[in-house]
Design an enzyme around this catalytic site. Structure first.
Site, PDB file in Angstrom:
ATOM      1  N   ASP A  35      41.265  63.069  24.986  1.00  0.00           N
ATOM      2  CA  ASP A  35      41.496  63.778  23.803  1.00  0.00           C
ATOM      3  C   ASP A  35      42.105  62.858  22.979  1.00  0.00           C
ATOM      4  OD1 ASP A  35      42.546  66.810  22.884  1.00  0.00           O
ATOM      5  OD2 ASP A  35      41.533  65.432  21.801  1.00  0.00           O
ATOM      6  N   ASP A 219      38.524  62.706  16.748  1.00  0.00           N
ATOM      7  CA  ASP A 219      39.091  63.680  17.769  1.00  0.00           C
ATOM      8  C   ASP A 219      38.008  63.771  18.721  1.00  0.00           C
ATOM      9  OD1 ASP A 219      40.538  66.919  17.644  1.00  0.00           O
ATOM     10  OD2 ASP A 219      39.856  65.635  19.436  1.00  0.00           O
TER      11      ASP A 219
END
Ligand SMILES: Cc1c(C=O)c(-c2nnc3c4c(C[n+]5cc6c(C)n(C)c(C)c6c(Cl)n5)n(C)c(C)c4cnn23)c(C)n1C
EC number: 3.4.23.-
Length: 330
Positions: A35, A219
């Site tokens: 992430d 992201d």
């Protein structure tokens, strides 16, 4: 050193991608979500209450001869969708795709929110944001990438996320077989700790390109693409029957609608997201109403270039000084 590992969609709509990692001695294998929008490496563990564990693999520090408690250290994180977790900290050997970091801070969960418990195919996250965002206290810890950087052939990692297919994350090298043409780089603003950069503009379908600097974060941990309302309404104006539903919390449309493509700019380069990526999912298995992969960022305080956008390109996260991010057609 280098490493290379698979990015496997956890369900049929690519809601998240997981990557096999090993922790400890002998190695314990977990499936973690890499992430770039956060900087904590946390895992379901033997310390997680059993009523909060539902099918996940767990890390047991007591079964690892190389684990060490980082005494007196705790962490607590809250994500943009309201999910969260908290716990204690060990250091241990940690490997992704053959790339090993000895004594990586591994944050063992003492508590996870219900959305994590419900997602049995996700055993935790590997934060690949900047270490400034790490929540471990009293002393914050370094990400896997920051720990690995001194030993990497090149100070980069790349994301090749795919639509309804397994892609890859590479560390320490740029695999020229994974993209076509050139990589277009743009500068990253690394404070407060996200991979923050600007798009140079956008276009809807075959419409004219609208040049405008759109700042946001790339992201890999966010499923969808969140952009300013003006852009999103311009997009859905081209979709028969589309509406911004309070009930469903975003733009929905008849699944039979024809969607336009969406193109974003990185400097002078252009990347087109196929309509299929934006026809994200039926709102329920038998419904004829579908939820869009492009949604408004109003209320978020930030634009988020999530997986719907990232899977349309080969993305290079470069830890050089200053950091930069690169996009290439694939
Ligand atoms: C400001 C923001 C976000 C910031 O990032 C965000 C978001 N979008 N995907 C994710 C996240 C994911 C990806 N993800 C999304 C999922 C959704 C929407 N659903 C129903 C399930 C079961 C999911 C799973 Cl398992 N995984 N993960 C694993 C985490 C910890 C996320 C945190 N936030 N998040 C949303 C929805 N919003 C409004």
């Amino acid at each position: 050193d280098t490493g290379s590992a698979a990015a496997i969609p956890i369900n049929e709509v690519d809601i998240a991608y997981v990557t096999p990692v090993t922790i400890g001695t002998p190695p314990q294998t977990l499936m973690l979500d890499l992430d770039t929008g956060s900087s904590d490496l946390w895992v379901f563990s033997s310390l997680t209450p059993s009523n909060q564990v539902r099918g996940q693999e767990i890390y047991s520090p007591t079964k690892s001869s190389t684990s060490k408690l980082l005494s007196g250290h705790t962490w607590s994180i809250r994500y943009g969708d309201g999910s969260g977790s908290r716990g204690t900290v060990y250091t241990d050997n940690f490997t992704i795709g053959g790339l090993e970091v000895k004594s990586q801070a591994v944050q063992a969960a003492l508590e996870v929110s219900s959305s994590f418990t419900q997602e049995q195919s996700l055993d935790g996250l590997v934060g690949l944001g900047f270490s400034a965002l790490n929540t471990v206290r009293p002393s914050s810890q370094l990400t896997f990438f920051d720990n690995a950087r001194p030993n990497l052939d090149e100070e980069v990692f790349t994301a090749d996320l795919k639509y309804h297919a397994t892609g890859s994350y590479d560390f320490g090298f740029i695999d020229s077989k994974k993209y076509a043409g050139n990589i277009t780089y743009t500068t990253v603003q690394q404070s407060p700790g996200y991979w923050t950069h600007s798009l140079s503009g956008y276009s809807v379908g075959s419409g004219a390109f609208q040049a405008s600097q759109i700042s946001g974060i790339s992201d890999t941990g966010t499923t969808l693409l969140y952009l300013p309302t003006a852009i999103v309404t311009a997009y859905y104006r081209q979709v028969q029957g589309a509406q911004n539903s309070q009930y469903y919390g975003g733009y929905v449309f008849p699944c039979s609608s024809t969607l336009p493509t969406f193109t974003f700019g990185i400097e002078g380069a252009r990347f087109t997201i196929p309509a299929s990526y934006i026809n994200y999912t039926r709102i329920s298995p038998t419904s004829t109403t579908c939820y869009g992969g492009l949604q408004s960022s109003s209320g978020l305080g930030i634009n988020i270039f999530g997986d719907v956008a990232l899977k349309a390109a080969f993305v290079v996260f470069s830890g050089t000084n200053p950091p930069r991010i690169g996009f290439a057609i694939k």
